[in-house]
Design an enzyme around this catalytic site. Structure first.
Site, PDB file in Angstrom:
ATOM      1  N   ASN A 147      39.846  38.479  59.165  1.00  0.00           N
ATOM      2  CA  ASN A 147      40.692  37.419  58.591  1.00  0.00           C
ATOM      3  C   ASN A 147      41.301  37.818  57.241  1.00  0.00           C
ATOM      4  O   ASN A 147      41.761  36.963  56.489  1.00  0.00           O
ATOM      5  CB  ASN A 147      39.926  36.085  58.496  1.00  0.00           C
ATOM      6  CG  ASN A 147      38.654  36.206  57.679  1.00  0.00           C
ATOM      7  OD1 ASN A 147      38.442  37.212  57.000  1.00  0.00           O
ATOM      8  ND2 ASN A 147      37.808  35.197  57.745  1.00  0.00           N
ATOM      9  N   GLN A 314      29.621  24.348  49.274  1.00  0.00           N
ATOM     10  CA  GLN A 314      30.510  23.935  50.366  1.00  0.00           C
ATOM     11  C   GLN A 314      29.692  23.234  51.441  1.00  0.00           C
ATOM     12  O   GLN A 314      28.740  23.834  51.911  1.00  0.00           O
ATOM     13  CB  GLN A 314      31.257  25.143  50.938  1.00  0.00           C
ATOM     14  CG  GLN A 314      32.283  25.682  49.956  1.00  0.00           C
ATOM     15  CD  GLN A 314      33.189  26.764  50.544  1.00  0.00           C
ATOM     16  OE1 GLN A 314      34.121  27.181  49.899  1.00  0.00           O
ATOM     17  NE2 GLN A 314      32.922  27.228  51.742  1.00  0.00           N
ATOM     18  N   HIS A 333      38.155  25.202  52.540  1.00  0.00           N
ATOM     19  CA  HIS A 333      38.012  26.640  52.817  1.00  0.00           C
ATOM     20  C   HIS A 333      38.557  26.936  54.223  1.00  0.00           C
ATOM     21  O   HIS A 333      37.824  26.974  55.200  1.00  0.00           O
ATOM     22  CB  HIS A 333      36.530  27.018  52.720  1.00  0.00           C
ATOM     23  CG  HIS A 333      36.300  28.494  52.656  1.00  0.00           C
ATOM     24  ND1 HIS A 333      35.118  29.037  52.260  1.00  0.00           N
ATOM     25  CD2 HIS A 333      37.104  29.545  52.937  1.00  0.00           C
ATOM     26  CE1 HIS A 333      35.188  30.360  52.297  1.00  0.00           C
ATOM     27  NE2 HIS A 333      36.400  30.688  52.714  1.00  0.00           N
TER      28      HIS A 333
HETATM   29  P1  NDP Z   1      37.101  44.464  50.861  1.00  0.00           P
HETATM   30  O1  NDP Z   1      35.698  44.952  50.970  1.00  0.00           O
HETATM   31  O2  NDP Z   1      38.164  45.130  51.638  1.00  0.00           O
HETATM   32  O3  NDP Z   1      37.568  44.501  49.336  1.00  0.00           O
HETATM   33  C1  NDP Z   1      36.753  44.141  48.298  1.00  0.00           C
HETATM   34  C2  NDP Z   1      37.243  44.890  47.077  1.00  0.00           C
HETATM   35  O4  NDP Z   1      36.528  44.373  45.960  1.00  0.00           O
HETATM   36  C3  NDP Z   1      36.990  46.377  47.130  1.00  0.00           C
HETATM   37  O5  NDP Z   1      38.190  47.057  46.812  1.00  0.00           O
HETATM   38  C4  NDP Z   1      35.948  46.578  46.069  1.00  0.00           C
HETATM   39  O6  NDP Z   1      36.098  47.774  45.349  1.00  0.00           O
HETATM   40  C5  NDP Z   1      36.272  45.465  45.115  1.00  0.00           C
HETATM   41  N1  NDP Z   1      35.191  45.143  44.204  1.00  0.00           N
HETATM   42  C6  NDP Z   1      33.860  45.041  44.458  1.00  0.00           C
HETATM   43  N2  NDP Z   1      33.188  44.759  43.333  1.00  0.00           N
HETATM   44  C7  NDP Z   1      34.107  44.664  42.354  1.00  0.00           C
HETATM   45  C8  NDP Z   1      34.019  44.411  40.958  1.00  0.00           C
HETATM   46  N3  NDP Z   1      32.849  44.211  40.375  1.00  0.00           N
HETATM   47  N4  NDP Z   1      35.160  44.396  40.251  1.00  0.00           N
HETATM   48  C9  NDP Z   1      36.349  44.650  40.838  1.00  0.00           C
HETATM   49  N5  NDP Z   1      36.493  44.906  42.150  1.00  0.00           N
HETATM   50  C10 NDP Z   1      35.382  44.917  42.897  1.00  0.00           C
HETATM   51  O7  NDP Z   1      37.024  42.903  51.209  1.00  0.00           O
HETATM   52  P2  NDP Z   1      38.205  41.911  51.624  1.00  0.00           P
HETATM   53  O8  NDP Z   1      39.398  42.244  50.811  1.00  0.00           O
HETATM   54  O9  NDP Z   1      38.329  41.826  53.082  1.00  0.00           O
HETATM   55  O10 NDP Z   1      37.557  40.532  51.128  1.00  0.00           O
HETATM   56  C11 NDP Z   1      37.290  40.301  49.749  1.00  0.00           C
HETATM   57  C12 NDP Z   1      36.559  38.988  49.598  1.00  0.00           C
HETATM   58  O11 NDP Z   1      37.398  37.904  49.955  1.00  0.00           O
HETATM   59  C13 NDP Z   1      35.319  38.828  50.493  1.00  0.00           C
HETATM   60  O12 NDP Z   1      34.171  39.448  49.952  1.00  0.00           O
HETATM   61  C14 NDP Z   1      35.175  37.322  50.542  1.00  0.00           C
HETATM   62  O13 NDP Z   1      34.362  36.879  49.477  1.00  0.00           O
HETATM   63  C15 NDP Z   1      36.589  36.810  50.354  1.00  0.00           C
HETATM   64  N6  NDP Z   1      37.123  36.267  51.616  1.00  0.00           N
HETATM   65  C16 NDP Z   1      37.530  34.970  51.619  1.00  0.00           C
HETATM   66  C17 NDP Z   1      37.963  34.397  52.788  1.00  0.00           C
HETATM   67  C18 NDP Z   1      38.477  32.994  52.824  1.00  0.00           C
HETATM   68  O14 NDP Z   1      38.551  32.397  53.899  1.00  0.00           O
HETATM   69  N7  NDP Z   1      38.849  32.414  51.700  1.00  0.00           N
HETATM   70  C19 NDP Z   1      37.949  35.136  54.062  1.00  0.00           C
HETATM   71  C20 NDP Z   1      37.629  36.540  53.906  1.00  0.00           C
HETATM   72  C21 NDP Z   1      37.174  37.056  52.730  1.00  0.00           C
HETATM   73  P3  NDP Z   1      35.611  49.220  45.808  1.00  0.00           P
HETATM   74  O15 NDP Z   1      35.355  49.164  47.280  1.00  0.00           O
HETATM   75  O16 NDP Z   1      36.759  50.048  45.405  1.00  0.00           O
HETATM   76  O17 NDP Z   1      34.379  49.450  45.027  1.00  0.00           O
END
Ligand code: NDP
Length: 395
Positions: A147, A314, A333
């Site tokens: 998603n 939630q 959400h």
């Molecule tokens: P990804 O794993 O693709 O991306 C997460 C990114 O966050 C990575 O690039 C990672 O960096 C970075 N990251 C981790 N820790 C930190 C930090 N301390 N500071 C800065 N950057 C950080 O996940 P998605 O993009 O698919 O999803 C992200 C989040 O979105 C999910 O964890 C979830 O909480 C939320 N989400 C919400 C949804 C909704 O319905 N509202 C649905 C899906 C997700 P790196 O890997 O480079 O270390």
């Protein structure tokens, strides 16, 4: 034979199934990074059906019961007398959606000696106490990428809705008015603004790509820098921390996972350092910002708007201040559970269950915790050392 306990959000108020607006959803070929779509052996629902609510059962009942397993589906998840707590005691597998999270705390994990697998139907497993799951040897898996684009679309929509003052303008006409001056008095173009994303992972990068044609200056902060080709292509400015990004842009969109290093990243101090009249959109997790700091900043005008779809807890209480704070464009959400997204993550849940019951490895990219440590996607996205324990009821 296993007992699978599935916690899903309640059915629509008008009953189930709903009347669908469209007859089908598009068929995708794959995800933007080349990852393949879920590959279950079959599906017992038609993609585009509402499977994320209790009566939809993620389309799993026929498949599970045919194999002799027991499926229990409920939305009753709060308190010691909840169906979730009662049924958890002898459950082998728990399935929960971040939209209606069954908070799998250390206490609950201790009450479930048979629990071996916790599946997040969607993305984001912070509703599970990862430390406790690691200690108990529980595997945690989610449907990575299922998603991500759904959320990116929602975030872009909410940025435009805030900056262009969409909701108040709509309310004027819906109420019989034609109040152009009232509608225009808070409406701007995003063209020429600076927009920054916190975390340029799957969702954050998709937001950057979707915003690039709007002729905005794009910024990002992430723990790892993107490849130079991507920075050049999108003309990105990198920031070494969230505070630097916050004071350099007009709009912030948050896309980091919730873990100890991102908890309360946007507090009163960081928000005060932003340009007056900045906007924050948060479709990641509510606790990445400080709840009352957002309310205060909207009331003083330091923030011109706040939108998102993530709350804590939630569902939020009826008097949660984010429901009524000024200039908000909050939704429940819902961004990651569009009918399009449900088709993908429900298929992914079935793929995970098929692998688990066949004693085959679960796809590496789906894993968050496995074999007593962070694994797969979880190893790069999460940290477990810190002052909060995500999923714990004490936070
Ligand atoms: P990804 O794993 O693709 O991306 C997460 C990114 O966050 C990575 O690039 C990672 O960096 C970075 N990251 C981790 N820790 C930190 C930090 N301390 N500071 C800065 N950057 C950080 O996940 P998605 O993009 O698919 O999803 C992200 C989040 O979105 C999910 O964890 C979830 O909480 C939320 N989400 C919400 C949804 C909704 O319905 N509202 C649905 C899906 C997700 P790196 O890997 O480079 O270390």
């Amino acid at each position: 034979m296993a007992k699978i306990l599935c916690v899903l959000y309640p059915d629509p108020v008008d009953g189930y199934p709903p009347t669908y607006a469209r007859d089908s959803i598009p068929t995708l070929r794959g995800y933007p990074n080349g990852q393949t779509l879920p590959t279950p052996s079959g599906l017992d629902f038609v993609p585009g059906e509402l499977v994320g609510c209790v009566s939809g059962e993620l389309g799993l009942r026929k498949f599970l019961e045919a194999a002799g397993h027991t499926l229990v589906v409920t939305s009753d998840k709060e308190g010691p007398d909840s169906v979730f707590d009662r049924e958890l005691r002898d459950a082998d597998v728990v399935i929960s959606q971040p939209f209606w999270p069954a908070y799998l705390t250390a206490e609950r994990i201790a009450s479930a000696p048979k629990l071996k697998l916790a599946i997040t139907a969607g993305i984001g497993s912070d509703h599970v106490d990862l430390d406790a799951a690691i200690k108990a040897g529980i595997t945690i898996a989610e449907e990575t990428y299922s998603n991500s684009i759904s959320v990116a679309e929602h975030a872009v929509m909410q940025i435009l809705a805030l900056v262009r003052n969409f909701l108040p303008s709509h309310e004027w006409v819906a109420g019989g008015g034609w109040n152009i001056a009232d509608s225009a008095s808070r409406a701007y173009d995003i063209e020429g603004m600076s927009v920054g994303v916190v975390a340029a992972g799957r969702i954050g990068q998709a937001v950057l790509r979707r915003l690039a044609p709007f002729d905005v200056a794009l910024h990002y902060f992430d723990t790892h820098r993107l490849a130079p080709e991507i920075e050049d292509e999108l003309h990105l400015t990198f920031h070494p921390d969230a505070a630097s990004l916050a004071r350099s842009v007009d709009v912030v969109s948050i896309h980091a996972p919730l873990h100890p290093k991102t908890y309360h990243l946007f507090d009163a101090e960081v928000i005060a350092s932003m340009r007056r009249g900045s906007y924050i959109v948060n479709t990641a997790r509510a606790e990445i910002v400080v709840r009352d700091a957002i309310v205060d900043a909207l009331e003083t005008g330091q923030l011109a708007g706040y939108a998102g779809d993530v709350w804590y807890p939630q569902p939020p209480a009826a008097d949660h201040p984010w429901r009524t704070m000024p200039n908000n464009a909050m939704t429940p959400h819902v961004s990651g559970t569009s009918l399009s997204a449900q088709a993908r993550y429900a298929a992914g849940v079935r793929e995970i269950l098929e692998s688990y019951f066949a004693h085959k490895p679960i796809r590496e990219e789906y894993l968050i915790v496995d074999g007593g440590s962070l694994a797969g996607a979880g190893a790069s996205s999460y940290t477990t050392d810190g002052t909060i324990s995500p999923g714990s009821s004490g936070r």
